[in-house]
Write a protein that holds these residues in place. Sequence first.
Motif, PDB file in Angstrom:
ATOM      1  N   HIS A 183      -0.409   7.133   6.211  1.00  0.00           N
ATOM      2  CA  HIS A 183      -1.606   6.026   5.980  1.00  0.00           C
ATOM      3  C   HIS A 183       0.166   4.779   5.308  1.00  0.00           C
ATOM      4  O   HIS A 183      -0.252   3.300   5.813  1.00  0.00           O
ATOM      5  CB  HIS A 183      -2.395   6.276   5.022  1.00  0.00           C
ATOM      6  N   VAL A 184       0.459   5.419   4.684  1.00  0.00           N
ATOM      7  CA  VAL A 184       1.887   4.622   3.973  1.00  0.00           C
ATOM      8  C   VAL A 184       2.572   3.927   4.443  1.00  0.00           C
ATOM      9  O   VAL A 184       2.822   2.015   4.570  1.00  0.00           O
ATOM     10  CB  VAL A 184       1.997   6.087   2.346  1.00  0.00           C
ATOM     11  N   ALA A 185       3.213   5.419   5.860  1.00  0.00           N
ATOM     12  CA  ALA A 185       3.917   4.666   6.541  1.00  0.00           C
ATOM     13  C   ALA A 185       3.813   3.392   7.234  1.00  0.00           C
ATOM     14  O   ALA A 185       4.340   2.294   8.163  1.00  0.00           O
ATOM     15  CB  ALA A 185       4.523   5.515   7.174  1.00  0.00           C
ATOM     16  N   SER A 186       2.732   3.038   7.427  1.00  0.00           N
ATOM     17  CA  SER A 186       2.039   2.006   8.507  1.00  0.00           C
ATOM     18  C   SER A 186       1.258   0.905   7.484  1.00  0.00           C
ATOM     19  O   SER A 186      -0.232   0.165   8.756  1.00  0.00           O
ATOM     20  CB  SER A 186       1.074   3.151   9.864  1.00  0.00           C
ATOM     21  N   ALA A 187       1.030   1.067   7.060  1.00  0.00           N
ATOM     22  CA  ALA A 187       0.663   0.203   5.867  1.00  0.00           C
ATOM     23  C   ALA A 187       1.405  -1.638   5.727  1.00  0.00           C
ATOM     24  O   ALA A 187       0.514  -2.256   6.325  1.00  0.00           O
ATOM     25  CB  ALA A 187       0.964   0.092   4.468  1.00  0.00           C
ATOM     26  N   ALA A 188       2.416  -1.638   6.294  1.00  0.00           N
ATOM     27  CA  ALA A 188       3.085  -2.763   6.556  1.00  0.00           C
ATOM     28  C   ALA A 188       2.529  -3.225   8.657  1.00  0.00           C
ATOM     29  O   ALA A 188       2.246  -4.553   8.081  1.00  0.00           O
ATOM     30  CB  ALA A 188       4.017  -3.181   6.833  1.00  0.00           C
ATOM     31  N   GLN A 189       2.418  -2.237   8.786  1.00  0.00           N
ATOM     32  CA  GLN A 189       1.209  -2.530  10.623  1.00  0.00           C
ATOM     33  C   GLN A 189       0.376  -3.316  10.366  1.00  0.00           C
ATOM     34  O   GLN A 189      -0.682  -3.535  10.800  1.00  0.00           O
ATOM     35  CB  GLN A 189       1.267  -1.614  11.151  1.00  0.00           C
ATOM     36  N   MET A 247      -1.706  -0.360  -1.278  1.00  0.00           N
ATOM     37  CA  MET A 247      -1.473   1.104  -0.736  1.00  0.00           C
ATOM     38  C   MET A 247      -0.652   1.360  -1.778  1.00  0.00           C
ATOM     39  O   MET A 247      -0.556   2.614  -2.090  1.00  0.00           O
ATOM     40  CB  MET A 247      -1.444   1.234   0.871  1.00  0.00           C
ATOM     41  N   VAL A 248       0.194   1.013  -1.955  1.00  0.00           N
ATOM     42  CA  VAL A 248       1.326   0.871  -3.255  1.00  0.00           C
ATOM     43  C   VAL A 248       1.237   1.233  -4.292  1.00  0.00           C
ATOM     44  O   VAL A 248       1.318   1.865  -5.128  1.00  0.00           O
ATOM     45  CB  VAL A 248       2.616   0.021  -2.850  1.00  0.00           C
ATOM     46  N   ASP A 249      -0.106   0.056  -4.759  1.00  0.00           N
ATOM     47  CA  ASP A 249      -0.653  -0.357  -6.466  1.00  0.00           C
ATOM     48  C   ASP A 249      -0.966   1.157  -6.037  1.00  0.00           C
ATOM     49  O   ASP A 249      -1.368   2.416  -7.270  1.00  0.00           O
ATOM     50  CB  ASP A 249      -1.671  -1.140  -6.369  1.00  0.00           C
ATOM     51  N   THR A 273       0.012  -3.090   2.624  1.00  0.00           N
ATOM     52  CA  THR A 273       1.389  -3.048   1.603  1.00  0.00           C
ATOM     53  C   THR A 273       0.647  -2.760   0.341  1.00  0.00           C
ATOM     54  O   THR A 273       1.013  -1.801  -0.536  1.00  0.00           O
ATOM     55  CB  THR A 273       2.132  -3.477   2.372  1.00  0.00           C
TER      56      THR A 273
END
Lengths: 96, 96, 96, 96
Positions: free
Chosen positions: C72-78, C85-87, C82
Amino acid sequence: MNAVQEHPLHLDPKARKDARNRLLSAKGHLEGILKMLEGEPYCVDVLKQISAVQGALDKVGQIVLKSHLEHHVASAAQRGDTARMVDELMEVLKYR
Amino acid sequence: MNAVQEHPLHLDPKARKDARNRLLSAKGHLEGILKMLEGEPYCVDVLKQISAVQGALDKVGQIVLKSHLEHHVASAAQRGDTARMVDELMEVLKYR
Amino acid sequence: MNAVQEHPLHLDPKARKDARNRLLSAKGHLEGILKMLEGEPYCVDVLKQISAVQGALDKVGQIVLKSHLEHHVASAAQRGDTARMVDELMEVLKYR
Amino acid sequence: MNAVQEHPLHLDPKARKDARNRLLSAKGHLEGILKMLEGEPYCVDVLKQISAVQGALDKVGQIVLKSHLEHHVASAAQRGDTARMVDELMEVLKYR
């Protein structure tokens, strides 16, 4: 005025010297990270160096804690300040 | 040679500046503890100061980690280096 | 309505199964401590058992975190989420 | 044979009861996470629940530790087993 209020429970000289040497080394390590941050480091390399300094500070904390337990907490019942010593220690351990 | 091997994933300049300022302050705090240890401090006071520096370093680590997640981990799928980024990050988080 | 609000980012089935098995084992361990506490255990033995369960839960947390980063995090930019997810992840890591 | 070898330093009954109630509640919480994992939970929700159980176990550890300090460590100098009590405690605290 009781013994604890006057704070005569100084950190043992041997532990103090050991703590001092390790803190000097941690300070050197911290200065290394500051130097890294003048360039363009990779995030994970910075995180690793911060972890290393934290580990060094953990070790200093362990030295001071061990000395405190040996020289002051273990004799609290003899001095009659158990409740105070324990409350104070629990407070400090909470933030580890 | 791929992107990660060349380490072009530099720490974001804003995070780097913030981390630098906070590390300078942590260094000042550490110097204060070294000064304390020249005298005869009470163990618990030393432990409290060490915890405070640890807290400051935790905060620096959070700033760097957040920047890394935002700028590098979140775009890993786009770059195609997800496995490597995740393994590397898990390794670093293990020691927190 | 965006993807994250609908929570379609389910825990990966393999990680879920692994987490489940380890939590079952942690639960068994916890039941062992409860049994200890029906008798008259030595404090340090109880502390050791609690640490062991904490270690098992740390491991479960690592499995779930790794799966979350990978899937999930690694594809957040896609996906374009982002910041969110990061917060959210930083909030959860703060309490580790 | 000395006192410590025979382990008569049982966990204080009041702390034992408190620890037991809190562990029962932590076990209930753990069972809740196991139920979550039968469905399709969102990773971050699982991480939050694991953190909550860890927090509950931390609290149990604090109760047992405080009782141990009060009833056993503080009187170590009187019993003459300071070195042993301190080494043992430092070992256990290292894994927190």
